[in-house]
Design a protein around this motif. Sequence first.
Motif, short mmCIF file in Angstrom:
data_model
loop_
_atom_site.label_atom_id
_atom_site.label_comp_id
_atom_site.label_asym_id
_atom_site.label_seq_id
_atom_site.Cartn_x
_atom_site.Cartn_y
_atom_site.Cartn_z
N ALA A 341 42.11 37.04 42.55
CA ALA A 341 41.05 36.65 43.50
C ALA A 341 40.33 35.40 43.01
O ALA A 341 40.01 34.50 43.80
CB ALA A 341 40.07 37.80 43.69
N CYS A 342 40.07 35.33 41.70
CA CYS A 342 39.39 34.14 41.15
C CYS A 342 40.26 32.89 41.33
O CYS A 342 39.76 31.81 41.63
CB CYS A 342 39.06 34.35 39.67
N ASP A 343 41.60 33.06 41.15
CA ASP A 343 42.50 31.91 41.31
C ASP A 343 42.57 31.47 42.77
O ASP A 343 42.64 30.26 43.06
CB ASP A 343 43.90 32.29 40.82
N ALA A 344 42.56 32.44 43.69
CA ALA A 344 42.72 32.10 45.12
C ALA A 344 41.42 31.64 45.75
O ALA A 344 41.42 30.75 46.61
CB ALA A 344 43.26 33.32 45.88
N LEU A 345 40.32 32.25 45.35
CA LEU A 345 39.04 31.99 46.02
C LEU A 345 38.10 31.10 45.21
O LEU A 345 37.20 30.48 45.77
CB LEU A 345 38.31 33.32 46.29
N GLY A 346 38.28 31.09 43.89
CA GLY A 346 37.30 30.46 43.03
C GLY A 346 36.40 31.53 42.42
O GLY A 346 36.15 32.56 43.06
N PRO A 347 35.91 31.36 41.20
CA PRO A 347 35.12 32.40 40.53
C PRO A 347 33.88 32.81 41.31
O PRO A 347 33.56 34.00 41.40
CB PRO A 347 34.75 31.77 39.19
N GLU A 348 33.15 31.84 41.90
CA GLU A 348 31.93 32.17 42.62
C GLU A 348 32.24 33.00 43.86
O GLU A 348 31.60 34.01 44.14
CB GLU A 348 31.16 30.90 43.01
N ASN A 349 33.23 32.55 44.64
CA ASN A 349 33.57 33.27 45.86
C ASN A 349 34.16 34.65 45.55
O ASN A 349 33.93 35.61 46.29
CB ASN A 349 34.56 32.46 46.70
N ALA A 350 34.92 34.75 44.46
CA ALA A 350 35.46 36.06 44.09
C ALA A 350 34.34 37.02 43.76
O ALA A 350 34.37 38.21 44.14
CB ALA A 350 36.41 35.91 42.90
N ALA A 351 33.31 36.53 43.05
CA ALA A 351 32.16 37.38 42.75
C ALA A 351 31.42 37.78 44.03
O ALA A 351 30.96 38.92 44.17
CB ALA A 351 31.22 36.65 41.79
N ALA A 352 31.31 36.84 44.96
CA ALA A 352 30.65 37.15 46.23
C ALA A 352 31.43 38.19 47.02
O ALA A 352 30.85 39.09 47.64
CB ALA A 352 30.47 35.88 47.06
N VAL A 353 32.78 38.10 46.98
CA VAL A 353 33.60 39.09 47.67
C VAL A 353 33.43 40.47 47.04
O VAL A 353 33.35 41.49 47.74
CB VAL A 353 35.08 38.66 47.66
N MET A 354 33.33 40.53 45.71
CA MET A 354 33.09 41.82 45.06
C MET A 354 31.75 42.40 45.48
O MET A 354 31.61 43.62 45.66
CB MET A 354 33.13 41.66 43.54
N ALA A 355 30.75 41.54 45.66
CA ALA A 355 29.45 42.01 46.14
C ALA A 355 29.57 42.58 47.55
O ALA A 355 28.96 43.61 47.87
CB ALA A 355 28.43 40.87 46.09
N CYS A 356 30.38 41.93 48.40
CA CYS A 356 30.59 42.44 49.76
C CYS A 356 31.33 43.77 49.74
O CYS A 356 31.00 44.69 50.51
CB CYS A 356 31.38 41.41 50.58
N ILE A 357 32.34 43.88 48.87
CA ILE A 357 33.09 45.14 48.77
C ILE A 357 32.17 46.26 48.31
O ILE A 357 32.27 47.40 48.78
CB ILE A 357 34.29 44.96 47.82
#
Length: 404
Positions: A341-357
Motif C-alpha cells: 500500500a505504501c508503494d502504491a499510494l505513498g506513505p502518507e496516503n497509506a496511513a490515511a487509508v488505514m485510518a479510514c479502515i
Amino acid sequence: MQVGNVTTPFGRRSISLAQIRGQMKTAEIKSGKTADKWKVFRDACEARELLGVQDRALAVLDALLTFYPDNELSEDRGLVVFPSNDQLSVRAHGIAGTTLRRHLAALVDAGLIHRKDSANGKRYARKDGSGAIEDAFGFSLAPLLARAEELAHAAQQVAAERKRFRVAKEALTICRRDVRKLISAAVEEGAPGDWSHIEALFIGLVARIPRSPAILDLTSILEEMEMLREEIINRLEIQENSENTDGNAVQNRCHIQNSKSESIHELEPSSEKEQGAKSSQDIRLKPVAIKSFPLAMVLQACPEIVNYGPGGAVGSWRDLMSAAVVVRSMLGVSPSAYQDACDALGPENAAAVMACILERAGHINSAGGYLRDLSRKAERGEFSLGPMLMALMRTNAGTARRAS
C-alpha cells in the motif's frame, strides 16, 4: 469632577454588579486622556452585535453625543449630558417616550453610558458664581472614553470577521461553479467514471448550505467542495494521461511496422532486458500519483486514529504513520500488505487509508484483503482517496447531529 464615584439610579431602577464594576472602571481614566466622540461612536456601531445593542439604541446614543459640546471626550471638560426626554426625542428623530426609555436602559446595560441621577431624578447642571458647571446630573459618557481602545479593537475584530466571511463565501461560490461545470462537461463528453455518484455528492453538499450561513458553516462546506473539485480534476487527469499513453503506444507500434531498415539489428534491442523495458514502456500504463489531502481533513474524517498516536495524539504526518503501524498490527494486516500500500499510494496516503479502515472496521471482513485490493486499484489508476474521506466526514457529521 470625580466621574469614577459609584452612584445608584433614582426611584425603582435597580443596579447590577456589572454596572457597578463599569462605574469603578471609569475611575481609572488617565488624566488628560481624550477621544474623538464620533470615532468612538463609529466603533460602537461597528461592534454593535458584540455589544448586544440595536440600531435604535445607537440612534439614541448619537442624540446624546450631540448634547456634548466638544468633539473630544475629556474628563477635564466634564462627561455628563443632561437633556430632557423631549429634547432627546427630537434629536433621535421623534422616537416615542417609552421606546426612548427602553433604549436608554439598553445603553446602560451595555456599559456605554452611566446614569448619574440627582436626588429627585431630574437632569440638570449646577453652576458656580462664574457660570462654569460645578456639577451635573444626567447621563455620563465616561464609559465611552474609558472603553475607547476596547471598542476600537472590537470594531477591527468585527471588520476582520466580515472580510473573512466574504472571502469564504466568494471562494465557495467559485468552487461550486467549477464543480458544477466540470461534472457537466464530463457527462456531456462521455468521460468514463461514476459521474452520477459524484453529482449526488455535489447536490448533497449544496443542500447543506444554510439559508443564513455562519463562517464555520462556509469554511466546513468549502473544504469538502474543494476536495470534490480536486477529485474530479484528478479523475480527468488520469483519463487524459491514459489516452496520451495509449496514443503514444499506437504511434510507436505504427512507426516500427512501417520502418524499412536494411539491418535487422536496427529493429531489435541489444539485450532481452532492454527489450522488456521498451515493451513495458510502450504498453503498460504508468500509475498516476494520488493526491495527499490535508492532515486536518484526514483527522476530521477519521477521529479514531488519534487514540493510537504517540501519547494519544496526532499532530503531524509522522504521528499518523506511527499510529497506522499500530492499527495495522491490531487489525491483522500483514507487513507485506501494508508495504505494498505504501508503494502504491505513498506513505502518507497509506496511513490515511488505514485510518479510514479503522473507522469502518466493523463493516470490513478482512482488513488486509481490503487493503491489498485498494493497492491493486491504485496501481491501475482506479482508486482515489477523496470520496472515501468525504463519505466518512458526512457519516461523522450525521452522527454528531443525531447526538446533539
